[in-house]
Scaffold this motif. Structure first.
Motif, PDB file in Angstrom:
ATOM      1  N   ILE A 117      19.996 -68.774  46.915  1.00 37.16           N
ATOM      2  CA  ILE A 117      20.783 -68.810  45.676  1.00 37.16           C
ATOM      3  C   ILE A 117      21.340 -70.213  45.441  1.00 37.16           C
ATOM      4  N   ALA A 118      21.828 -70.845  46.511  1.00 36.37           N
ATOM      5  CA  ALA A 118      22.502 -72.144  46.377  1.00 36.37           C
ATOM      6  C   ALA A 118      21.557 -73.236  45.882  1.00 36.37           C
ATOM      7  N   ILE A 119      20.356 -73.316  46.444  1.00 38.71           N
ATOM      8  CA  ILE A 119      19.442 -74.412  46.097  1.00 38.71           C
ATOM      9  C   ILE A 119      19.021 -74.360  44.628  1.00 38.71           C
ATOM     10  N   PRO A 120      18.548 -73.205  44.100  1.00 38.12           N
ATOM     11  CA  PRO A 120      18.186 -73.168  42.674  1.00 38.12           C
ATOM     12  C   PRO A 120      19.369 -73.450  41.752  1.00 38.12           C
ATOM     13  N   LEU A 121      20.560 -72.935  42.089  1.00 34.57           N
ATOM     14  CA  LEU A 121      21.721 -73.197  41.234  1.00 34.57           C
ATOM     15  C   LEU A 121      22.062 -74.685  41.214  1.00 34.57           C
ATOM     16  N   PHE A 122      21.950 -75.326  42.362  1.00 39.84           N
ATOM     17  CA  PHE A 122      22.194 -76.767  42.410  1.00 39.84           C
ATOM     18  C   PHE A 122      21.184 -77.511  41.541  1.00 39.84           C
ATOM     19  N   LEU A 123      19.909 -77.133  41.640  1.00 41.03           N
ATOM     20  CA  LEU A 123      18.877 -77.792  40.842  1.00 41.03           C
ATOM     21  C   LEU A 123      19.089 -77.555  39.353  1.00 41.03           C
ATOM     22  N   VAL A 124      19.489 -76.341  38.980  1.00 45.97           N
ATOM     23  CA  VAL A 124      19.779 -76.038  37.571  1.00 45.97           C
ATOM     24  C   VAL A 124      20.916 -76.922  37.066  1.00 45.97           C
ATOM     25  N   ARG A 125      21.983 -77.030  37.863  1.00 45.16           N
ATOM     26  CA  ARG A 125      23.121 -77.854  37.414  1.00 45.16           C
ATOM     27  C   ARG A 125      22.751 -79.328  37.363  1.00 45.16           C
ATOM     28  N   MET A 126      21.914 -79.770  38.312  1.00 46.67           N
ATOM     29  CA  MET A 126      21.519 -81.176  38.329  1.00 46.67           C
ATOM     30  C   MET A 126      20.613 -81.511  37.151  1.00 46.67           C
ATOM     31  N   ILE A 127      19.653 -80.644  36.850  1.00 44.39           N
ATOM     32  CA  ILE A 127      18.661 -80.930  35.812  1.00 44.39           C
ATOM     33  C   ILE A 127      19.215 -80.706  34.401  1.00 44.39           C
ATOM     34  N   PHE A 128      19.940 -79.602  34.222  1.00 43.01           N
ATOM     35  CA  PHE A 128      20.355 -79.224  32.871  1.00 43.01           C
ATOM     36  C   PHE A 128      21.805 -79.593  32.539  1.00 43.01           C
ATOM     37  N   PHE A 129      22.638 -79.800  33.552  1.00 46.91           N
ATOM     38  CA  PHE A 129      24.062 -80.041  33.278  1.00 46.91           C
ATOM     39  C   PHE A 129      24.593 -81.303  33.939  1.00 46.91           C
ATOM     40  N   GLN A 130      23.709 -82.154  34.497  1.00 45.13           N
ATOM     41  CA  GLN A 130      24.136 -83.379  35.170  1.00 45.13           C
ATOM     42  C   GLN A 130      25.219 -83.098  36.215  1.00 45.13           C
ATOM     43  N   LEU A 131      25.006 -82.029  36.990  1.00 50.91           N
ATOM     44  CA  LEU A 131      25.896 -81.561  38.057  1.00 50.91           C
ATOM     45  C   LEU A 131      27.204 -80.994  37.524  1.00 50.91           C
ATOM     46  N   GLY A 132      27.271 -80.752  36.209  1.00 49.99           N
ATOM     47  CA  GLY A 132      28.399 -80.013  35.646  1.00 49.99           C
ATOM     48  C   GLY A 132      28.002 -78.554  35.524  1.00 49.99           C
ATOM     49  N   GLY A 133      28.177 -78.011  34.342  1.00 49.04           N
ATOM     50  CA  GLY A 133      27.730 -76.650  34.101  1.00 49.04           C
ATOM     51  C   GLY A 133      28.860 -75.653  33.998  1.00 49.04           C
ATOM     52  N   PRO A 134      28.536 -74.418  33.611  1.00 51.11           N
ATOM     53  CA  PRO A 134      29.554 -73.369  33.508  1.00 51.11           C
ATOM     54  C   PRO A 134      30.280 -73.183  34.832  1.00 51.11           C
ATOM     55  N   PHE A 135      31.578 -72.903  34.744  1.00 52.84           N
ATOM     56  CA  PHE A 135      32.377 -72.788  35.958  1.00 52.84           C
ATOM     57  C   PHE A 135      31.894 -71.652  36.857  1.00 52.84           C
ATOM     58  N   TYR A 136      31.423 -70.554  36.249  1.00 55.99           N
ATOM     59  CA  TYR A 136      30.997 -69.437  37.090  1.00 55.99           C
ATOM     60  C   TYR A 136      29.793 -69.820  37.951  1.00 55.99           C
ATOM     61  N   LEU A 137      28.915 -70.697  37.430  1.00 58.44           N
ATOM     62  CA  LEU A 137      27.781 -71.170  38.231  1.00 58.44           C
ATOM     63  C   LEU A 137      28.266 -72.028  39.395  1.00 58.44           C
ATOM     64  N   ILE A 138      29.251 -72.873  39.131  1.00 64.40           N
ATOM     65  CA  ILE A 138      29.783 -73.735  40.185  1.00 64.40           C
ATOM     66  C   ILE A 138      30.411 -72.898  41.284  1.00 64.40           C
ATOM     67  N   VAL A 139      31.161 -71.864  40.904  1.00 67.04           N
ATOM     68  CA  VAL A 139      31.813 -70.995  41.895  1.00 67.04           C
ATOM     69  C   VAL A 139      30.767 -70.277  42.745  1.00 67.04           C
ATOM     70  N   ILE A 140      29.786 -69.668  42.105  1.00 63.24           N
ATOM     71  CA  ILE A 140      28.759 -68.914  42.848  1.00 63.24           C
ATOM     72  C   ILE A 140      27.957 -69.845  43.750  1.00 63.24           C
ATOM     73  N   GLU A 141      27.592 -71.031  43.222  1.00 65.61           N
ATOM     74  CA  GLU A 141      26.846 -71.973  44.051  1.00 65.61           C
ATOM     75  C   GLU A 141      27.678 -72.429  45.244  1.00 65.61           C
TER      76      GLU A 141
END
Length: 323
Positions: A117-141
């Protein structure tokens, strides 16, 4: 030029932890004296299905959505968001340790799932949100990384080891020391920037203030020097908001204020000429800084742990290494 701002630095949270201890002591004593209490028993039964550990992300998601500033989950030092997420984390850590073997067995069983779970969420935030992203994604990751680290550690490191014992005792002293050697190494190794901007982060804004009228928001970083502010004189200020940069006009009041509360310590942003540094050279600098930081920390740790009266200042019991 070197600039020093008197402040607690990376130990800013110690006073906050003291408050957590005072507030949570009744709960901690109750849990410790009543190991068969309903709450622990319920959670132990829930952990028979190990993925249920992810239920712990819910209060953190609620906190993030209700308290965290819109401009970034990572703005936590000396902020209300930092206080509340710290309180939740402090309690959660104690609670998990109180559960004991049931917790370690659960994280051991989901370590692979957590990593998946952690690796894909990190890649999603890096590619689509420049390591930002919705807070719920950050918490789960974030919790996925924690579960993975705990799980693999419990599986492969949970056995008697001189190295593990040594490193466990060194954790807090090295943490106290690391910023000293990190800054020293950085000063010696890093390429000197052309200039350094001071970014002041807004914590709160007063209603109907010049800052509110200008459209500034909590979490905005203002690239400015306060000494340049004059009463009733309009300012053009460069503002960083998440991944965006913009110019905002604001006019300080008759006292030279804009009605905003700032984090005390500014954030320094170095600016380099394009020819000053290459990716390979930056990587070498990174390696050298890490070697100097860890080398300095453990060298001083070896000295401190041999001085009986000095050990308590670094969180160690007052016994010498020979004892």
């Amino acid at each position: 030029d070197h600039i020093y701002f008197p402040n607690p630095g990376h130990l800013w949270f110690l006073s906050t932890i003291f408050i957590y201890v005072l507030v949570l002591c009744p709960v901690f004593f109750y849990l410790k004296r009543n190991p068969d209490n309903v709450l622990l028993g319920l959670f132990e039964r829930v952990l028979k299905f190990p993925p249920a550990l992810y239920l712990i992300t819910l209060p953190f998601i609620f906190e993030a959505e209700l308290v965290a500033p819109e401009q970034g989950f990572s703005i936590y030092a000396n902020t209300p968001h930092g206080f509340w997420v710290g309180l939740l984390t402090f309690f959660t850590g104690f609670f998990f340790i109180s559960i004991g073997d049931a917790f370690w067995q659960a994280v051991g069983k989901i370590k692979g799932l957590a990593l998946a779970i952690a690796i894909p969420l990190f890649l999603v935030r890096m590619i689509f949100f420049q390591l930002g992203g919705p807070f719920y994604l950050i918490v789960i990751e974030s919790w996925s990384w924690l579960f993975a680290v705990f799980g693999f550690g419990a599986t492969y490191l949970n056995h008697p080891s001189k190295k593990l014992t040594y490193m466990s005792k060194a954790v807090y002293p090295v943490y106290i020391l690391h910023m000293i050697f990190l800054y020293l190494a950085s000063d010696l190794v890093l390429t000197r920037p052309v200039h350094v901007d001071q970014a002041h982060t807004i914590m709160a804004i007063e209603p109907d203030s010049p800052a509110a009228e200008a459209g500034l928001l909590p979490g905005d970083q203002l690239i400015t020097k306060f000494e340049d502010w004059k009463p009733d004189v309009p300012l053009e200020i460069n503002v960083n908001r998440k991944e965006d940069s913009m110019k905002i006009s604001v006019t300080p009041d008759e006292k030279g204020k804009i009605g905003a509360e700032f984090i005390r310590i500014p954030f320094f942003i170095p600016k380099y000429a394009e020819s000053d540094i290459t990716t390979f050279f930056a990587f070498l600098q990174f390696i050298l800084i890490n070697v100097m930081t860890f080398g300095g920390c453990f060298t001083v740790y070896e000295v401190i742990r041999r001085i009986k009266w000095f050990r308590p200042f670094f969180g160690m019991k007052p016994v010498t290494v020979s004892e």
